[in-house]
Design an enzyme around this catalytic site. Structure first.
Site, short mmCIF file in Angstrom:
data_model
loop_
_atom_site.label_atom_id
_atom_site.label_comp_id
_atom_site.label_asym_id
_atom_site.label_seq_id
_atom_site.Cartn_x
_atom_site.Cartn_y
_atom_site.Cartn_z
N LYS A 138 -6.23 -11.50 0.35
CA LYS A 138 -6.93 -11.30 1.61
C LYS A 138 -6.81 -9.86 2.11
O LYS A 138 -7.78 -9.31 2.64
CB LYS A 138 -6.41 -12.27 2.67
CG LYS A 138 -6.68 -13.74 2.39
CD LYS A 138 -6.15 -14.60 3.51
CE LYS A 138 -6.42 -16.08 3.28
NZ LYS A 138 -5.63 -16.60 2.15
N GLU A 224 -3.96 -12.32 12.08
CA GLU A 224 -5.31 -12.27 12.64
C GLU A 224 -5.30 -12.88 14.04
O GLU A 224 -4.47 -13.75 14.34
CB GLU A 224 -6.29 -13.07 11.77
CG GLU A 224 -6.60 -12.43 10.44
CD GLU A 224 -7.56 -13.27 9.61
OE1 GLU A 224 -8.10 -12.74 8.63
OE2 GLU A 224 -7.79 -14.45 9.96
N HIS A 259 -4.47 -26.89 8.83
CA HIS A 259 -5.35 -25.84 8.32
C HIS A 259 -5.96 -26.21 6.97
O HIS A 259 -6.46 -25.34 6.25
CB HIS A 259 -4.61 -24.51 8.21
CG HIS A 259 -3.77 -24.18 9.40
ND1 HIS A 259 -4.32 -24.03 10.65
CD2 HIS A 259 -2.43 -24.01 9.54
CE1 HIS A 259 -3.34 -23.76 11.51
NE2 HIS A 259 -2.20 -23.76 10.87
N ARG A 317 -13.24 -19.23 -7.04
CA ARG A 317 -13.12 -20.44 -7.86
C ARG A 317 -14.10 -21.47 -7.34
O ARG A 317 -14.75 -21.27 -6.30
CB ARG A 317 -11.70 -20.99 -7.76
CG ARG A 317 -11.27 -21.22 -6.31
CD ARG A 317 -9.93 -21.89 -6.19
NE ARG A 317 -9.38 -21.84 -4.85
CZ ARG A 317 -9.74 -22.63 -3.84
NH1 ARG A 317 -10.68 -23.54 -4.02
NH2 ARG A 317 -9.17 -22.52 -2.66
#
Length: 781
Positions: A138, A224, A259, A317
């Site tokens: 990320k 974030e 999540h 993927r």
């Protein structure tokens, strides 16, 4: 009205010799995704090669594949063999595989593995190592986009390499709480934590880094800004080696717990066309920048208050939820992956350019977990797996898919992810798709392992999902109390009564089936004339049935009717058994005799009321029945220690009510059974007693209840087979209620063990030790 056709299976390109370029595919994965790849290989005439460990030797995907290679025990000194890239490539070379399909998870986003595959001369059914290395991390992905595509909107955050607490704490203050911690090297909900204030930053960061290290090999995390009113929307990409990148539209994945997605739908019903096309453009820009090849997903967070979207990550993927994109576009995505890996040009695929959504699709993930215990993973044996495709009439099953590698007898292990089945439906409209999915789940039977089966049905039935389209990623946390209730009935009392009656009926039939003359007797013949001294009202045929979750007890009396020769019609009288009042007893004076006296008085009073009642008995007509025996293979063990059990389908008519019922059963032990009813969308568990065995169980239960009341609070045992990851206290440390004592890991999930009482800490298991279910972890003295 939209029409649905079979999936388009794109043929594999052929070489100069006229033969398919890819003829043998090794699947570097297991379970559901392995079965999914096998299915497409079969459609294409490609030989599929599975790999398996000792825990999967009897798994369905191993049987489905054309060939299978044993890769050793799951717990090897060098780690899980599914994550041993060099070993897998060596096996692929040995079996002559032309290509490797990594599935999702494990090595699917490992750039080193991708590089090793290509260097060995085998084709990788996936993106290039370069794309994986840039987009799979990320932090690197964000740095790349800032440099090469600054127009891509990013969530405010911190993605520098500095990972010390001081740096991250300062960045968290700058961003402003609440924040989201994310593992830089992976996804799938692993290594993610919401931090609402600075007091919990250290603990949550430690857990996120630990989980990230174990799952992805890197402890690096980024921060974030947490968007509280956000939607998780993703775009399915497909690219090739010629620089072409197309979208297969979008998916809505906002129904999440921990999540991790549990319900997905396609297309996103909330987005307007302007926002949708802008998102597609951003996704294609990212794909073309990397010359992306194969299937990939660009994930976005959408702030529904401001109607803005932000880039989250790229999953390099195939995704778990790719199926719903297949359903609305008509393309087999695995076939497209193989097509691209063989050098195919996507421009040669008819109708791929400018594809439009047809109808609506929904996917539900059936997971082995307990929603009531904060989605704690569950283990054990699947004692019955009967999908709706084996129950419902054919006209209800059009465009219904079950993707799974489980069956009756499958043992759920702590070494693997908790998702065990994907259920996918398509319909012309969203409302019809929700309705169809609800019907399918109600008529699907999964018994023996705790799952989120009923919880999924509650999500579908909730107005916030069923009729609203502005739900967000906080849908489950915001509505959890309601979602834990049965969505079909407010009060289960009547249902418990009738299903308890069925349980008694079932066990009485088993008693006769196991008798010497079972082979010459009708299934329920034992119910006629089952008695001792008919003239004695206290000696009537009586059963006591206990519904396990509520602990409520029901007395079932089977009246003897002289001259009744039809064993398919029986009668019964039901009456709740009042709670056994043991309050007059004390710890010091309690004896089995004292308990027996109180029990005998309560039961005798209840039986007397049954004998004197003028109530009309229930008449049960057995319309259809069957019983089968299932056994675990001798070389397989289960944490539930269940090795043999019975399953049964029973259709009865109960009068005066509730009328005709079709029920699906499976025994748990020799005296307990699960009964699934589609009217409540789940199974209830019942314990079967004679008056004598019930009294004995009461005595044992009372003795246990009056043991030290705080023993269970002071001694912490492993809820399942697990590994002790971290011990946060030292021996003799003072402990307060709520303190984290240690952290364990099972089924790829970290679980905190919290103190329930004050005291002094004492560790029993060692950090890094793998322990069995029920083993003592630690104690608070």
């Amino acid at each position: 009205m939209a029409l649905k056709k079979s999936l388009i299976v794109t043929p594999t390109p052929r070489g100069a010799d006229g033969l398919p370029i890819i003829r043998r595919v090794l699947i570097a994965n297991r379970a559901e995704i392995a079965s999914r790849v096998v299915a497409t290989c079969r459609r294409l005439g490609i030989i599929s090669i599975a790999i398996y460990t000792d825990l999967d030797k009897h798994s369905l995907y191993v049987e489905e594949a054309d060939e299978a290679v044993y890769i050793g025990p799951i717990d090897q000194p060098e780690g899980n063999p599914h994550q041993n890239g060099k070993k897998i490539v060596a096996i692929a070379l040995q079996v002559g595989a032309d290509a490797i399909h990594p599935g999702y998870g494990y090595l699917s986003e490992n750039a080193d593995f991708a590089k090793h595959v290509l260097e060995s001369g085998i084709k990788l059914i996936g993106p290039s190592p370069y794309a994986i290395s840039v987009l799979g991390d990320k932090r690197q992905a964000k740095e790349f986009l800032i440099s090469h595509a600054p127009e891509v909107p990013l969530i405010p955050g911190h993605s520098d390499s500095a990972q010390d607490l001081k740096s991250l704490s300062n960045e968290a203050e700058r961003i402003g709480y609440p924040i989201m911690i994310k593992a830089s090297a992976g996804g799938g909900g692993r290594g993610m934590r919401i931090v609402r204030d600075k007091t919990s930053l250290l603990d949550e960061l430690s857990r996120a880094q630990s989980e990230a290290k174990r799952t992805f090999g890197s402890a690096d995390c980024l921060l974030e800004k947490y968007i509280s009113r956000g939607k998780h929307v993703e775009v399915q990409l497909m690219g090739d080696s010629f620089g072409n990148v197309f979208t297969l539209l979008d998916r809505e994945c906002s129904v999440q717990r921990r999540h991790q997605k549990v319900i997905e739908e396609a297309p996103c019903p909330w987005m307007d066309e302007e926002l949708r096309q802008a998102m597609y453009k951003t996704a294609i820009t990212i794909g073309k920048l990397l010359k992306y090849e194969g299937a990939g997903t660009v994930e976005f967070m959408v702030d529904i208050e401001e109607r803005k979207y932000y880039f989250l990550e790229v999953n390099t993927r195939i995704q778990v939820e790719h199926c719903i994109s297949e359903e609305i576009t008509g393309f087999d995505i695995v076939a497209l992956q193989i097509f691209v890996a063989a050098g195919g040009n996507l421009k040669d695929v008819p109708n791929l350019q400018g594809v439009v959504a047809n109808g609506h699709a929904i996917e539900c993930r059936l997971c082995a977990e307990s929603p009531e215990q904060d989605f704690l993973p569950a283990l054990g044996t699947v004692q019955r797996w009967t999908p709706a495709t084996d129950i419902l009439a054919a006209h209800h099953l059009t465009n219904v898919r079950f993707e799974s590698s489980i069956r009756t007898g499958t043992v759920i292990s702590s070494y693997f992810d908790s998702m065990i089945v994907k259920v996918i439906v398509w319909a012309p409209s969203r409302a019809a798709a929700v309705e169809k999915m609800s019907l399918v789940l109600r008529n699907t039977v999964c018994i023996g392992v705790q799952t989120n089966h009923l919880f999924l049905q509650a999500c579908l039935a909730h107005p916030g999902f069923r009729t609203a389209i502005d739900y967000t990623t906080s849908f489950i946390p915001d509505n959890k109390e309601v979602l834990l209730r049965n969505p079909y009935v407010e009060n289960l009392e009547e249902t418990r009564k009738f299903l308890g009656l069925v349980s008694a009926l079932f066990f009485r039939s088993i008693a006769k089936r196991q008798s010497k003359d079972a082979a010459t007797t009708r299934t329920f013949a034992s119910l006629r004339g089952f008695r001792n001294q008919v003239s004695d009202s206290s000696n009537v045929p009586v059963d006591i049935i206990q519904e396990r979750s509520s602990g409520s007890n029901i007395v079932v009396k089977w009246p003897y009717t002289r001259g009744n020769t039809d064993s398919s019609i029986v009668q019964a009288i039901l009456k709740p058994l009042p709670p056994i009042d043991t309050s007059p007893l004390s710890d010091s004076t309690t004896s089995h005799v004292s308990i027996a006296k109180i029990y005998s008085a309560t039961v005798s009073q209840t039986l007397a009321k049954l004998s004197n009642t003028r109530s009309q008995p229930y008449t049960i007509t057995i319309l259809k029945s069957n019983v089968q025996t299932h056994k675990l293979p001798a070389d397989i063990t289960s944490s539930q220690q269940v090795s043999e059990w019975l399953v049964s389908d029973l259709t009865i008519d109960v009068q005066p009510s509730p009328g005709k019922l079709t029920l699906h059963l499976a025994t748990d032990t020799s005296s307990s059974v699960f009964v699934h009813a589609n009217s409540i969308g789940t199974a209830l568990a019942f314990n079967y007693f004679t008056p004598l065995t019930f009294g004995l169980s009461l005595s044992a239960a009372f003795s246990n209840d009056n043991a030290s009341a705080t023993t269970s609070q002071r001694i912490h045992k492993a809820p399942m087979p697990c590994k002790v990851l971290d011990v946060l206290k030292k021996d003799a440390d003072a402990v307060e209620v709520g303190d984290v004592l240690c952290v364990i890991e099972s089924m790829k999930m970290e679980i905190k063990v919290l103190a329930e009482v004050q005291g002094t800490f004492r560790m029993v298991a060692k950090e890094g030790e793998s322990v069995a279910e029920g083993a003592i972890l630690c104690a608070v003295d």
